[in-house]
Design a protein around this motif. Structure first.
Motif: not given
Length: 147
Positions: A65-68, A110-118
């Motif tokens: 999964i890649t988040i831009a 944004a680190i928040g987007d990654m944490v929300a995804l996890m």
């Protein structure tokens, strides 16, 4: 070192390399490694039973999964919206909740987007998540920094 007669009557040293000691040392090292190599084998020797119906295992293709930077999500090479991501990942892992999911994020995402995804993945039972990063070569020390 040996010396030879010169035509003019003086003596001149002969520069010859004696390789005999080198060959002796190399043969001794070869024998030492040949004797110690079988002792270095780890594990226990066993005679494995034969299974006629066994099939070779297929290596699992990783789910990436890649988040831009803007929050755009890619599942392997396909763009997936956030609300359909969990279902798409479950389809890729075929119900294997122990399948490792690789999470790649842009360094400016944004680190928040990654944490929300996890959090979204783990709340649906997909808890084996590995965060990927790029390995850089170690920085060389500056010459003359202490001077």
């Amino acid at each position: 070192m040996s010396v030879g007669k010169r035509a003019t009557g003086g003596f001149q040293p002969l520069a010859e390399i004696n390789v005999t000691p080198l060959v002796d040392v190399m043969l001794v090292l070869l024998i030492i490694f040949m004797v110690t190599a079988p002792m270095m084998a780890a594990g226990m020797k066993v005679d494995l039973p034969q299974a006629h119906s066994a099939k070779p295992l297929n290596p699992k293709e990783p789910v990436v999964i890649t988040i831009a930077k803007g929050g755009k999500l890619m599942l392997n090479a396909d763009e997936v919206p956030l609300d359909r991501l969990v279902d798409a990942v479950r389809a890729k892992v075929n119900g294997d909740l122990a399948h490792v999911i690789h999470l790649r994020g842009d360094k400016d995402a944004a680190i928040g987007d990654m944490v929300a995804l996890m959090d979204r993945l783990s709340s649906h039972g997909l808890t084996h998540i590995a965060i990927l990063s790029k390995r850089e070569a170690p920085a060389k020390e500056a010459k003359g920094a202490g001077k």
